[in-house]
Design a protein around this motif. Structure first.
Motif, short mmCIF file in Angstrom:
data_model
loop_
_atom_site.label_atom_id
_atom_site.label_comp_id
_atom_site.label_asym_id
_atom_site.label_seq_id
_atom_site.Cartn_x
_atom_site.Cartn_y
_atom_site.Cartn_z
N ARG A 90 0.85 -1.19 0.00
CA ARG A 90 0.00 0.00 0.00
C ARG A 90 0.88 1.24 0.00
NH1 ARG A 90 -5.31 -1.28 1.07
NH2 ARG A 90 -5.67 -3.39 1.88
N PHE A 91 0.52 2.21 -0.83
CA PHE A 91 1.25 3.46 -0.94
C PHE A 91 0.44 4.56 -0.26
CE2 PHE A 91 2.54 0.79 -4.41
CZ PHE A 91 3.90 1.02 -4.57
N ALA A 103 -0.67 -2.34 -4.78
CA ALA A 103 -0.19 -3.37 -5.70
C ALA A 103 -0.25 -4.71 -5.01
CB ALA A 103 1.26 -3.08 -6.12
N ALA A 104 -0.78 -5.71 -5.71
CA ALA A 104 -0.87 -7.06 -5.15
C ALA A 104 0.45 -7.79 -5.32
CB ALA A 104 -1.99 -7.84 -5.85
N MET A 105 0.77 -8.65 -4.36
CA MET A 105 1.88 -9.59 -4.50
C MET A 105 1.31 -10.87 -5.08
SD MET A 105 3.75 -9.11 -0.79
CE MET A 105 4.18 -7.49 -0.14
N ILE A 106 1.40 -11.01 -6.41
CA ILE A 106 0.77 -12.14 -7.09
C ILE A 106 1.42 -13.45 -6.63
CG2 ILE A 106 0.17 -13.15 -9.31
CD1 ILE A 106 -1.15 -10.45 -8.72
N GLY A 107 0.57 -14.42 -6.31
CA GLY A 107 1.07 -15.69 -5.79
C GLY A 107 1.19 -15.70 -4.28
N VAL A 108 0.93 -14.54 -3.66
CA VAL A 108 0.96 -14.41 -2.20
C VAL A 108 -0.41 -14.00 -1.69
CG1 VAL A 108 2.02 -13.20 -0.24
CG2 VAL A 108 3.41 -13.79 -2.25
N ASP A 109 -1.05 -13.07 -2.41
CA ASP A 109 -2.35 -12.58 -1.97
C ASP A 109 -3.46 -13.60 -2.16
OD1 ASP A 109 -2.18 -12.35 -4.76
OD2 ASP A 109 -3.68 -10.77 -4.81
N ALA A 110 -3.22 -14.58 -3.04
CA ALA A 110 -4.22 -15.62 -3.30
C ALA A 110 -3.54 -16.75 -4.07
CB ALA A 110 -5.39 -15.06 -4.12
N PRO A 111 -4.10 -17.96 -4.04
CA PRO A 111 -3.52 -19.07 -4.81
C PRO A 111 -3.49 -18.74 -6.30
CG PRO A 111 -5.13 -19.89 -3.23
CD PRO A 111 -5.27 -18.39 -3.25
N ALA A 226 -1.42 -4.99 5.04
CA ALA A 226 -0.45 -5.09 3.94
C ALA A 226 0.84 -5.66 4.48
CB ALA A 226 -0.19 -3.71 3.32
N GLY A 227 1.60 -6.27 3.61
CA GLY A 227 2.93 -6.73 4.00
C GLY A 227 3.93 -5.60 4.03
#
Length: 544
Positions: A90-91, A103-111, A226-227
């Motif tokens: 998150r910005f 921005a999503a962390m693809i592969g982390v936020d969901a399968p 958010a991470g």
């Protein structure tokens, strides 16, 4: 299924250690666990007195979780990590302002369908104890390597390595003779320095400080987790699911006498009137380089010793984990006698180009992230009310990076291009640079695609400390597999996956222990010795 018993790895002289691992971070600890699974005796030495108490690396990506799934560690790591909803960045102008971008962390936020696992946000100091407990091999804390000598020959001709070690608790110096040394001792690697191996790349990008602190920030973050929170006053990250925070920022002048609680409070922004309890402070240098070479005779570099990445995108530790996943089965093959020492040459041939491409991507990620803040500053300087949103300077596909994680292609003598397994000597295709876009393929050199064998068992679960032959017609291959003196298992590939893998009804894929495809037969070969010849070619040896 054909299952060949593994060699016990115990033929080495008691005074000659098979592998000395230098550096007890996540990469060294993972190498220790991988080699123990292969039956290879190791000693790990770490100059610090204990595991790092700092959160440091924050992301275990989907490919690393696949490696940990193979070690039986993925579930435990995920249980101690943050929930998937933390898989985003998150910005904000300040931590207590609303998001102006996300921005999503693809592969982390969901399968994702490309993998049987999901990446996680977790702190390195939460990960390392799990990795330490994954093996019983001895580990010496407070023990620093100070000298190396490859004896009885020079460079590639040396027969062993003599390492001089100092125990910082007693001051005693000891010497350990090892067949191989694996250096995972960080960006300021002592081993790399002793060997005189140079680096290429931007180098040091700046001095930074991490402040770990306790504060009640739930009012601004609990409903929008958010991470990582990227603000104009530094990066904020939750440390553990149960609490704690970290602030990452350029090291200020006068850091030695800095009032860190006041600096953190100021970074939180005016109006964030919350008590700040500083737990610990660490100063560090953000580096960006790749070592000029990854091997010097019997000494091999991995992790940050081989390549240091900017923290943006979480590519550093994860790249190192793939290094040792690539290397450890090769070391085991050489030490257990079913691979020629020349197989180790493929480590640099395969991983050095990956390190260079990953560094380029990490630097590009950092530049793109900075452009978000630059656009925000332009909006604020324009006067008037700042817009609620900033358009991100990347597409969703670009920042997903699955191609970089799952689409890595290896080209070396440990991979036979299509046609070579059947004796075709025509040149193989060049490795494709898929960038951040992953395209499923079963071409030799690529990671074996994730395909479900049963409801809960992936093709990746068929892999282990052996070569795997996946075929829709196992009966036709059993005879060749049984006669092969390499660790090998035959696995049935459901017929519906044959077309996806480019196989006919009697074809097969030979998959290496690191999950990359070594060879592909589109149909059953005419020769009954084809499998034997391919394994001999891949390993550079002819056991038995």
């Amino acid at each position: 299924m054909t299952d060949m018993p593994m060699p016990d790895g115990g033929s080495d002289d008691d005074d000659l250690l098979p592998v000395l691992i230098v550096g007890g971070g996540p990469v060294g600890l993972t190498a220790r666990a991988l080699l123990e699974r292969w039956g290879v005796r190791t000693l790990l030495v770490e100059k610090h007195a204990e595991l790092s108490p700092f959160p440091r690396s924050r992301l275990v990506n989907v490919r690393s979780m696949e490696i940990f799934r193979g070690l039986g560690l993925a579930d435990g790591i995920a249980d101690a990590a943050f929930a998937p909803r933390y898989g985003c960045i998150r910005f904000r102008d300040t931590l207590h302002d609303r998001d102006f971008a996300r921005a999503a962390m693809i592969g982390v936020d969901a399968p994702v369908p490309e993998s049987p696992v999901t990446g996680v946000v977790t702190s390195q100091d939460r990960l390392e104890p799990t990795l330490l407990g994954a093996a019983r091999a001895p580990m010496r804390f407070g023990t620093e390597l100070v000298a190396l000598d490859q004896d009885q020959g020079q460079g590639q001709g040396a027969e062993s390595v003599v390492a001089s070690l100092i125990d910082h608790r007693t001051g005693a110096e000891t010497r350990v003779r090892a067949r191989y040394v694996l250096a995972t001792d960080g960006a300021n690697s002592t081993v790399r320095r002793l060997l005189g191996i140079g680096t290429a790349g931007p180098g040091a990008l700046g001095d930074f400080t991490t402040v770990v602190f306790d504060a009640d920030l739930d009012r601004w973050c609990a409903e929008r987790p958010a991470g990582l929170y990227f603000t104009t006053h530094g990066l904020f990250a939750p440390v553990y699911p149960e609490g704690g925070w970290a602030w990452f920022a350029p090291t200020p002048e006068g850091a030695a006498s800095a009032d860190w609680p006041a600096l953190v409070s100021r970074a939180l922004g005016s109006g964030a009137d919350v008590p700040v309890d500083v737990v610990r402070v660490q100063h560090w240098v953000m580096n960006a380089f790749v070592a000029e070479r990854l091997r010097h005779g019997r000494i091999l570099l991995a992790g940050d010793a081989a390549h240091a990445m900017p923290i943006t995108g979480g590519l550093g530790m994860n790249t190192g984990l793939s290094d040792v996943h690539n290397l450890c089965w090769k070391l085991a093959g050489v030490l257990n006698g079913w691979a020629d020492p020349g197989l180790l040459e493929t480590y640099e041939a395969e991983r050095h180009p990956v390190a260079q491409r990953t560094l380029q991507q990490a630097v590009a990620n950092a530049q793109l992230m900075m452009r978000v803040q630059s656009r925000r500053r332009e909006q604020l300087q324009a006067g008037g009310a700042a817009p609620d949103r900033v358009e991100l300077p990347w597409t969703e596909r670009f920042f997903a990076q699955l191609g970089l994680l799952l689409g890595v292609t290896y080209r070396s003598t440990a991979v036979l291009a299509d046609g070579d397994a059947d004796g075709d000597t025509s040149p193989g295709t060049e490795p494709s640079d898929s960038g951040t876009d992953y395209v499923l393929t079963a071409e030799p050199g690529h990671r074996m695609p994730h395909l479900w064998l049963t409801d809960h068992r992936s093709t990746l679960d068929a892999l282990g400390e052996w070569f795997s032959l996946l075929t829709p017609d196992p009966a036709r291959w059993e005879g060749q597999a049984a006669a092969a003196p390499w660790p090998l298992r035959v696995e049935t590939l459901p017929g519906e996956h044959a077309d996806v893998c480019g196989l006919g009804p009697h074809g097969a894929l030979l998959v290496r222990p690191d999950g990359h495809i070594a060879a592909r037969w589109r149909d059953h070969p005419a020769s009954d010795s084809a499998l034997h010849h391919v394994l001999a070619s891949v390993t550079g040896s002819t056991p038995g």
